[in-house]
Design an enzyme around this catalytic site. Structure first.
Site, short mmCIF file in Angstrom:
data_model
loop_
_atom_site.label_atom_id
_atom_site.label_comp_id
_atom_site.label_asym_id
_atom_site.label_seq_id
_atom_site.Cartn_x
_atom_site.Cartn_y
_atom_site.Cartn_z
CG ASP A 198 85.36 47.52 37.80
OD1 ASP A 198 86.59 47.10 38.14
OD2 ASP A 198 84.56 47.29 38.81
N GLY A 210 89.70 42.67 34.46
CA GLY A 210 90.35 41.51 34.89
C GLY A 210 89.29 40.41 34.63
NE ARG A 218 93.55 41.27 38.04
CZ ARG A 218 92.09 41.67 38.10
NH1 ARG A 218 91.31 40.70 38.11
NH2 ARG A 218 92.00 42.79 38.26
CG HIS A 239 94.57 45.83 33.15
ND1 HIS A 239 93.61 46.01 33.72
CD2 HIS A 239 95.29 45.13 34.11
CE1 HIS A 239 93.62 45.52 34.80
NE2 HIS A 239 94.44 44.89 35.27
CB SER A 271 91.94 53.37 43.15
OG SER A 271 92.40 51.98 43.63
NE ARG A 285 93.35 45.95 41.32
CZ ARG A 285 92.55 45.90 40.12
NH1 ARG A 285 93.10 45.44 39.34
NH2 ARG A 285 91.37 46.22 40.56
CG LEU A 294 87.65 65.28 26.19
CD1 LEU A 294 86.14 65.44 26.63
CD2 LEU A 294 87.73 63.94 25.55
CB SER A 306 85.74 52.11 44.11
OG SER A 306 85.18 50.90 43.92
C1 IPE Z 1 88.15 51.01 41.00
O1 IPE Z 1 87.94 49.64 40.74
C2 IPE Z 1 89.38 51.62 40.64
C3 IPE Z 1 89.61 52.04 39.20
C4 IPE Z 1 88.71 51.41 38.23
C5 IPE Z 1 90.82 52.57 38.67
P1 IPE Z 1 88.34 48.53 41.37
O2 IPE Z 1 88.18 47.54 40.63
O3 IPE Z 1 89.86 48.65 42.08
O4 IPE Z 1 87.36 48.79 42.69
P2 IPE Z 1 86.74 47.56 43.80
O5 IPE Z 1 87.91 46.92 44.20
O6 IPE Z 1 85.54 46.88 42.96
O7 IPE Z 1 86.02 48.64 44.58
C1 IPE Z 2 89.62 48.08 36.21
O1 IPE Z 2 89.39 46.55 36.04
C2 IPE Z 2 91.12 48.49 35.96
C3 IPE Z 2 91.68 48.87 37.23
C4 IPE Z 2 91.13 48.94 38.36
C5 IPE Z 2 93.05 49.25 37.05
P1 IPE Z 2 89.92 45.60 37.18
O2 IPE Z 2 91.04 45.33 36.94
O3 IPE Z 2 89.27 46.24 38.34
O4 IPE Z 2 89.04 44.39 36.74
P2 IPE Z 2 88.08 43.51 37.74
O5 IPE Z 2 87.07 44.34 38.49
O6 IPE Z 2 88.83 42.65 38.67
O7 IPE Z 2 87.42 42.48 36.81
MG MG Z 3 87.46 46.24 39.28
#
Ligand code: IPE
Ligand code: IPE
Ligand code: MG
Length: 251
Positions: free
Chosen positions: A23, A26, A36, A40, A68, A74, A134, A199
């Site tokens: 996480d 972005g 963002r 990634h 997820s 998104r 692994l 999550s």
């Molecule tokens: C959880 O992160 C899903 C992944 C890392 C793929 P999110 O950023 O989507 O989760 P929330 O919105 O903070 O719960």
């Molecule tokens: C995790 O980073 C990657 C995915 C959920 C695909 P985020 O995209 O959720 O980044 P933040 O949490 O918005 O910073």
């Molecule tokens: Mg996130």
């Protein structure tokens, strides 16, 4: 790589199964005035670091939460970019993964993914199917609630057709109906970037996992951060409902 720390870590049991909620991509990019998607892309480097480090440490299973079911909500350009990144990463990394004996698996509603992603995943899984290092499990279009409901439906159908007795639906049978049936339960869950929540990830499999929340955003999560998380895990007393005294007497 710091081989002396790694040598120390492997003196004690390392987690058999580590799961990671990757996480913060972005926010990390936004802080740098970048889109963002830049986060990634940078996050892929962390994936590579984690896979290599876990492989060296002898971790058996690494499950990465990559997308997820909620992430479909998104903005479409971000979803598209993530799907394209999945394909390009698999293409670029497959040879190295194979060389390192990594075996690829997926969990989740992968039929929801674009056909190009499904094809790339299928080929990568087939290519690495006989590897013995692994086990790398990508959670894609994954929802733990969905997987639990799906398992319940499967068992209910088997009961309705007389293939299983209702009284035989126990912990083990339920586990056997989940998409993670071939993997041991998670011992260590790591979530990066400061959010303290699950999550909708691996709700069943995390039942007795040790949870580790790091403030570091995923693109910056380093080998050292992983060492720290594993050290923290190794210093915890996992009692599984018993008392400390009982555990000492068991040794
Ligand atoms: C959880 O992160 C899903 C992944 C890392 C793929 P999110 O950023 O989507 O989760 P929330 O919105 O903070 O719960
Ligand atoms: C995790 O980073 C990657 C995915 C959920 C695909 P985020 O995209 O959720 O980044 P933040 O949490 O918005 O910073
Ligand atoms: Mg996130």
């Amino acid at each position: 790589m710091d081989s002396s720390i790694e040598q120390q870590l492997v003196q004690r049991p390392v987690p058999v199964h580590i799961a990671m909620i990757m996480d913060g991509n972005g926010r990390w990019a936004k802080e740098r005035g970048m889109p963002r998607v830049f986060g990634h892309r940078e996050g892929v480097n962390t994936v590579r670091r984690m896979v290599e480090t876990c492989g060296r440490l002898g971790v058996g299973y690494l499950t990465l939460y990559a997308f997820s079911t909620e992430n479909w909500g998104r903005p479409q350009p971000e979803v598209n970019a993530l799907m394209e990144l999945l394909v390009s990463t698999l293409r670029a990394e497959l040879a190295k993964l194979h060389e390192n004996q990594v075996r690829l698996h997926t969990i989740g509603r992968t039929a929801d993914l674009p056909v190009a992603c499904q094809k790339e995943l299928d080929e990568s899984m087939r290519h690495t199917a006989n590897n013995t290092g692994l086990n790398l499990i990508l959670a894609l279009s994954y929802s733990a609630k969905w997987d639990i409901v799906r398992a319940a439906q499967g068992l209910a159908k088997q009961a309705a057709t007389g293939h299983i007795a209702i009284d035989d639906i126990d912990d083990q049978a339920f586990k056997g109906a989940l998409s993670t049936c071939n993997f041991p339960d998670v011992e260590l869950l790591i979530r990066t970037s400061g959010e303290n929540r699950i999550s909708n990830f691996l709700l069943w499999e995390l039942a007795y996992a040790e949870l580790y929340f790091s403030k570091t955003p995923w693109p910056e999560f380093s080998e050292h951060d992983l060492y720290t998380a594993i050290q923290d895990f190794q210093n915890r007393e996992r009692r599984f409902g018993k008392t400390s005294e009982q555990l000492i007497n068991e040794i």
